[in-house]
Design a protein around this motif. Structure first.
Motif, PDB file in Angstrom:
ATOM      1  N   HIS A 433      42.055  40.019  35.470  1.00  0.00           N
ATOM      2  CA  HIS A 433      42.575  39.239  36.590  1.00  0.00           C
ATOM      3  C   HIS A 433      41.482  38.950  37.612  1.00  0.00           C
ATOM      4  N   ASP A 434      40.709  39.976  37.952  1.00  0.00           N
ATOM      5  CA  ASP A 434      39.677  39.814  38.978  1.00  0.00           C
ATOM      6  C   ASP A 434      38.544  38.919  38.487  1.00  0.00           C
ATOM      7  N   ILE A 435      38.204  39.079  37.196  1.00  0.00           N
ATOM      8  CA  ILE A 435      37.140  38.246  36.629  1.00  0.00           C
ATOM      9  C   ILE A 435      37.557  36.775  36.676  1.00  0.00           C
ATOM     10  N   LEU A 436      38.830  36.529  36.316  1.00  0.00           N
ATOM     11  CA  LEU A 436      39.315  35.151  36.301  1.00  0.00           C
ATOM     12  C   LEU A 436      39.355  34.569  37.707  1.00  0.00           C
ATOM     13  N   GLN A 437      39.736  35.414  38.667  1.00  0.00           N
ATOM     14  CA  GLN A 437      39.838  34.930  40.040  1.00  0.00           C
ATOM     15  C   GLN A 437      38.458  34.524  40.560  1.00  0.00           C
ATOM     16  N   VAL A 438      37.459  35.332  40.239  1.00  0.00           N
ATOM     17  CA  VAL A 438      36.090  35.011  40.666  1.00  0.00           C
ATOM     18  C   VAL A 438      35.657  33.687  40.039  1.00  0.00           C
ATOM     19  N   ARG A 439      35.997  33.539  38.748  1.00  0.00           N
ATOM     20  CA  ARG A 439      35.612  32.322  38.044  1.00  0.00           C
ATOM     21  C   ARG A 439      36.312  31.105  38.645  1.00  0.00           C
ATOM     22  N   GLN A 440      37.618  31.269  38.942  1.00  0.00           N
ATOM     23  CA  GLN A 440      38.359  30.140  39.492  1.00  0.00           C
ATOM     24  C   GLN A 440      37.841  29.776  40.876  1.00  0.00           C
ATOM     25  N   ASN A 441      37.544  30.794  41.668  1.00  0.00           N
ATOM     26  CA  ASN A 441      37.013  30.522  43.003  1.00  0.00           C
ATOM     27  C   ASN A 441      35.704  29.751  42.912  1.00  0.00           C
ATOM     28  N   ARG A 442      34.875  30.145  41.933  1.00  0.00           N
ATOM     29  CA  ARG A 442      33.591  29.453  41.796  1.00  0.00           C
ATOM     30  C   ARG A 442      33.813  27.991  41.409  1.00  0.00           C
ATOM     31  N   ARG A 443      34.781  27.793  40.506  1.00  0.00           N
ATOM     32  CA  ARG A 443      35.060  26.429  40.068  1.00  0.00           C
ATOM     33  C   ARG A 443      35.609  25.576  41.206  1.00  0.00           C
ATOM     34  N   TYR A 444      36.547  26.155  41.961  1.00  0.00           N
ATOM     35  CA  TYR A 444      37.100  25.416  43.097  1.00  0.00           C
ATOM     36  C   TYR A 444      36.011  25.113  44.118  1.00  0.00           C
ATOM     37  N   ALA A 445      35.092  26.060  44.276  1.00  0.00           N
ATOM     38  CA  ALA A 445      34.003  25.841  45.231  1.00  0.00           C
ATOM     39  C   ALA A 445      33.122  24.690  44.766  1.00  0.00           C
ATOM     40  N   GLU A 446      32.800  24.678  43.464  1.00  0.00           N
ATOM     41  CA  GLU A 446      31.917  23.637  42.942  1.00  0.00           C
ATOM     42  C   GLU A 446      32.591  22.275  42.931  1.00  0.00           C
ATOM     43  N   HIS A 490      51.117  30.640  43.801  1.00  0.00           N
ATOM     44  CA  HIS A 490      51.376  30.734  42.356  1.00  0.00           C
ATOM     45  C   HIS A 490      51.033  32.119  41.825  1.00  0.00           C
ATOM     46  N   ASP A 491      51.546  32.386  40.624  1.00  0.00           N
ATOM     47  CA  ASP A 491      51.252  33.644  39.942  1.00  0.00           C
ATOM     48  C   ASP A 491      49.832  33.595  39.387  1.00  0.00           C
ATOM     49  N   PRO A 492      49.295  34.747  38.985  1.00  0.00           N
ATOM     50  CA  PRO A 492      47.968  34.745  38.367  1.00  0.00           C
ATOM     51  C   PRO A 492      47.988  33.919  37.088  1.00  0.00           C
ATOM     52  N   PRO A 493      46.807  33.520  36.607  1.00  0.00           N
ATOM     53  CA  PRO A 493      46.767  32.730  35.375  1.00  0.00           C
ATOM     54  C   PRO A 493      47.516  33.440  34.250  1.00  0.00           C
ATOM     55  N   ASP A 494      48.190  32.646  33.440  1.00  0.00           N
ATOM     56  CA  ASP A 494      48.864  33.207  32.271  1.00  0.00           C
ATOM     57  C   ASP A 494      47.852  33.402  31.160  1.00  0.00           C
ATOM     58  N   THR A 495      48.043  34.466  30.404  1.00  0.00           N
ATOM     59  CA  THR A 495      47.201  34.647  29.227  1.00  0.00           C
ATOM     60  C   THR A 495      48.082  34.506  27.998  1.00  0.00           C
ATOM     61  N   VAL A 534      46.997  29.811  47.031  1.00  0.00           N
ATOM     62  CA  VAL A 534      47.264  31.250  47.173  1.00  0.00           C
ATOM     63  C   VAL A 534      47.635  31.825  45.814  1.00  0.00           C
ATOM     64  N   ASN A 535      46.762  32.648  45.271  1.00  0.00           N
ATOM     65  CA  ASN A 535      47.073  33.357  44.029  1.00  0.00           C
ATOM     66  C   ASN A 535      47.759  34.662  44.414  1.00  0.00           C
ATOM     67  N   VAL A 536      48.957  34.875  43.907  1.00  0.00           N
ATOM     68  CA  VAL A 536      49.687  36.103  44.245  1.00  0.00           C
ATOM     69  C   VAL A 536      49.546  37.079  43.082  1.00  0.00           C
ATOM     70  N   PRO A 537      48.646  38.046  43.203  1.00  0.00           N
ATOM     71  CA  PRO A 537      48.406  38.952  42.082  1.00  0.00           C
ATOM     72  C   PRO A 537      49.604  39.858  41.822  1.00  0.00           C
ATOM     73  N   ARG A 538      49.659  40.414  40.630  1.00  0.00           N
ATOM     74  CA  ARG A 538      50.770  41.312  40.296  1.00  0.00           C
ATOM     75  C   ARG A 538      50.449  42.748  40.670  1.00  0.00           C
ATOM     76  N   TYR A 539      49.227  42.958  41.130  1.00  0.00           N
ATOM     77  CA  TYR A 539      48.926  44.281  41.671  1.00  0.00           C
ATOM     78  C   TYR A 539      48.186  44.072  42.976  1.00  0.00           C
ATOM     79  N   ALA A 589      55.882  33.944  42.425  1.00  0.00           N
ATOM     80  CA  ALA A 589      55.372  33.771  43.788  1.00  0.00           C
ATOM     81  C   ALA A 589      56.361  33.004  44.664  1.00  0.00           C
ATOM     82  N   TYR A 590      57.281  32.281  44.031  1.00  0.00           N
ATOM     83  CA  TYR A 590      58.299  31.520  44.760  1.00  0.00           C
ATOM     84  C   TYR A 590      59.150  32.445  45.637  1.00  0.00           C
TER      85      TYR A 590
END
Ligand SMILES: [Zn+2]
Length: 754
Positions: A433-446, A490-495, A534-539, A589-590
């Motif tokens: 989850h954390d790895i994906l969040q970092v990746r998504q943040n980087r993508r959104y930033a770029e 939203h919820d974290p990315p689905d796997t 807003v990503n709402v993590p499950r933990y 997250a709703y």
């Protein structure tokens, strides 16, 4: 009576006549089982071996009357043998060579040598068992008082050595290739016998002795052994003998009942994983109750036994094959069917090139053990299990398996989920989850110049650690500007995983990550909206517990989301000049978004143009305050709640209250599908930037079975025609749709006031 197969009726044997009987040769001794494996002999043409020696019936309870038979009854092995005979699987003298190819190959039992027994037991224990033969009846009766669930007979040492020798010979025949696999119908049983102690009807640990002897005699071809114990009791003896041995993997499925089932105590619980070099090589799957069935055992096999066994890759599989979990056994009180045993056997046969030896342990219903052993034997001989549906696992089985996986995932690559223990973190472990969040943040930033918004959350009601949301909330730089603002929870990315077909493992290459809310953000940025994601993590790391190991309860998660939404509103939205604000809540997250709206003051009602909720099958939640009737009406007029076609709210004739928002029943059932197929409507509505009263209210009524055309006719969300609707007009939103319909269509649920 002496049967022609060399067996004896138990009734014909009188304990009073008991003497130590030397191992008399049986008819089957003509079978040479010590020959080396012929390379020309293919696996398919090899036969299944059978160890059965009627003399093992000599050991019996001397004082037992007919109405008080000890469950470890000498007839147990005779019933199994009779069943095999009845099924035509045993040899007869008149059989031709061709006939014999389809029958069991009889393997002679022999007395285990003291040196062999001593590989698994202390010499003192061996001598102690031998002395039983020389004792007087009175001495033996006295001995019973101090012993742990065993009875003694003058032939006990003989039978115990014969049973252990039978297990050795069955295993040797498999290792030399004389047979492809084998079943040893032996008694007294062995798996409770410890290094220096007899217990639970057991004197020598037959399977333990066979494993030790085989490892010693076949050091090159038998380096690793799996002992699978499906007896309803924990094999405390096997565990104790191999606890520190990394080359013997012991897996036991047994009724544990929190330590209140024989052998009582915590030794059979999941925390006993082996010692020293053997750590991880002892797996207890302890059922919390009786009444476990095929589905429970198959579940444990699929989730733990087989993945771990493949990873361990044994050279030989020994089954501690007690049949006291069988349907009909009142002592075990479980419901494993013959087909259940057949299925487990067929799975184990896929290991170690099929080198499997099943050794009888417990099992006290004479008919149950007979039909169960027959089912196992047929599979060993090459039959396939019957195509019978197996029931799903019980909740207790699922929870037990989960508990065991959590403990053993650190020893076995194939077991998931990995426990986030300190050990894993020291290995550089990180949540996906954390790895994906970092990746998504980087993508959104770029791509969109989106950066984390830092929220001062300290002291919030939910006890959320501000740090836990620091990377979860990102924003475009223009959030202050006078342009529309989209806030999406939203919820974290689905796997979506595709596990390895054999091991069940999820590897990084076979997991796909989806984030279906991303196109909404791309669209909004492209259309000059400001966006707060807003990503709402499950933990979450909470104030009380910073271990962050556990998953949040739905309630805690909802409260945390509410507090984050409030903080975003107070710190950012309230100072933004955005004229139109759209809120989207996705999946779980709703709930947090609704919780926020329930606290919303007037400014929220004035500034929010529309709320879109992708609820899927999640519980629909009301926006209401006892002192403020207008809040529910406002929510109804400013919301679109996408509910799954099969959502339970559509069950029955009841009307849906306005406080649940304007509900639209979609053809899609999952949140992901809703995000895909309702996208055009949502974007069209936002494109228009409509702000205002969207309906005149009235109770909602669901259309129970609308024809497909109704979906088009009643389409609610679309690009509205000119003139633009303005606040307070009360205009209807049942509008024509100039845009392309989504693939899945949409069934409208209209307010009755229309
Ligand atoms: Zn048992």
């Amino acid at each position: 009576m002496d049967h022609d197969d060399g067996s004896y009726d138990s009734v014909s044997y009188s304990p009073a006549e008991s003497v130590i009987i030397p191992p008399a040769p049986l008819r089957a001794t003509s079978v040479v089982v010590h020959r080396p494996a012929s390379s020309a002999l293919s696996y398919a043409s090899k036969r299944t071996g059978l160890v059965y020696d009627a003399r093992m019936k000599y050991h019996c309870e001397p004082i037992s009357g007919d109405d008080d038979l000890h469950p470890e009854d000498p007839r147990r092995i005779w019933f199994i043998y009779k069943e095999l005979q009845k099924a035509g699987l045993t040899e007869h003298e008149e059989d031709s060579e061709a006939d014999r190819q389809w029958k069991l190959l009889r393997i002679c039992a022999r007395l285990a040598e003291p040196s062999e027994v001593a590989l698994a037991h202390s010499i003192d224990h061996y001598k102690w068992v031998q002395r039983i033969a020389e004792m007087t009846d009175a001495q033996r009766r006295n001995l019973v008082k101090d012993a742990d669930s065993v009875y003694f007979h003058p032939t006990t040492p003989f039978c115990a050595r014969l049973a252990a020798g039978g297990a050795i010979e069955a295993t040797r025949a498999v290792m030399t290739g004389a047979v492809k696999n084998a079943i040893a119908v032996i008694r007294p049983p062995g798996h409770h016998a410890e290094h220096g102690r007899a217990a639970g009807f057991c004197f020598f640990n037959n399977v333990g002795v066979a494993a030790k002897v085989t490892r010693k005699d076949f050091p090159d071809t038998c380096r690793k052994i799996l002992i699978l114990d499906w007896d309803v009791h924990h094999g405390n003896g096997v565990q104790q003998i191999f606890e520190s041995d990394p080359n013997v993997l012991y897996i036991s499925l047994h009724v544990h009942k929190g330590g209140f089932f024989y052998p009582a105590g915590d030794y059979g619980d999941e925390s006993h994983v082996g010692l020293g070099a053997g750590e991880g090589k002892n797996i207890n799957i302890p059922w919390p109750r009786h009444h476990m069935h095929d589905g429970d055992y198959i579940h444990a096999f699929q989730q733990i036994v087989m993945p771990v066994a493949y990873e361990f890759n044994p050279d030989l599989v020994l089954i501690s094959a007690g049949f006291d979990a069988a349907d009909g056994d009142t002592l075990g009180a479980c419901f494993v069917s013959p087909n259940g045993y057949a299925l487990m056997t067929s799975m184990l046969l896929t290991l170690a090139n099929g080198k499997v030896v099943a050794c009888l342990e417990g099992g006290y219903n004479l008919n149950s053990i007979a039909v169960s052993a027959l089912a196992v034997t047929k599979i060993l001989m090459g039959e396939k299990p019957a195509p019978v549906a197996v029931p799903g696992p019980s909740v207790d089985a699922i929870q037990t398996v989960q508990k065991v996986i959590k403990i053993h995932s650190k020893y076995w690559k194939c077991l998931y989920p990995k426990s986030s223990s300190v050990d894993l973190e020291s290995l550089g472990g990180e949540r996906l989850h954390d790895i994906l969040q970092v990746r998504q943040n980087r993508r959104y930033a770029e791509q969109h110049m989106m950066y984390p918004l830092h929220l001062p959350l300290g002291g919030s009601d939910s006890g959320v650690d501000p740090g836990s949301f620091s990377d979860q909330v990102t924003s475009t730089p223009g959030w202050r500007k006078a342009q529309p603002l989209l806030i999406i929870f939203h919820d974290p990315p689905d796997t979506i995983g595709d596990p390895h077909p054999l091991t069940g493992a999820f590897d990084p290459h076979n997991i796909v990550v989806t984030q279906p809310s991303e196109p909404y953000i791309e669209w909004a940025v492209h259309n000059k909206f400001s966006v707060i994601d807003v990503n709402v993590p499950r933990y979450l790391k909470t104030m009380e517990d910073d271990s962050s190991t556990g998953e949040l309860s739905e309630e805690d998660r909802t409260n945390a989301t509410r507090d984050v939404a409030s903080a975003i509103w107070e710190n950012f939205v309230s100072v933004s000049e955005a004229p139109d604000i759209f809120l989207i809540g996705v999946g779980g997250a709703y709930a947090g978004l609704i919780s926020f709206l329930n606290l919303a003051g007037e400014t929220v009602q004035q500034r929010v143009s529309h709320i879109f909720a992708f609820a899927g099958k999640h519980a629909l939640l009301p926006v209401a305050r006892p002192t403020d009737d207008a809040l529910s009406l406002w929510y109804f007029n400013h919301s679109t709640v996408f509910a799954a076609r099969e959502h339970c709210i559509f069950d029955g004739p009841r009307k849906i209250r306005k406080k649940y928002g304007r509900i639209l029943r979609t053809d899609a059932n999952s949140v992901i599908e809703q995000l895909l197929y309702q996208k055009e409507q949502v974007l069209a509505r936002m494109r228009e930037g409509v702000k205002g009263e969207e309906g005149t209210g009235g109770e909602m009524k669901t259309d129970e079975n609308p024809p497909p055309s109704a979906g088009i006719r009643k389409l609610e969300i679309s690009t509205p025609p000119e003139p633009r609707l303005t606040a307070g007009t009360g205009s209807s939103t049942r509008l024509g749709s100039p845009i392309k319909l989504p693939r899945m269509g949409m069934f409208g649920v209209t307010g009755s006031g229309h």
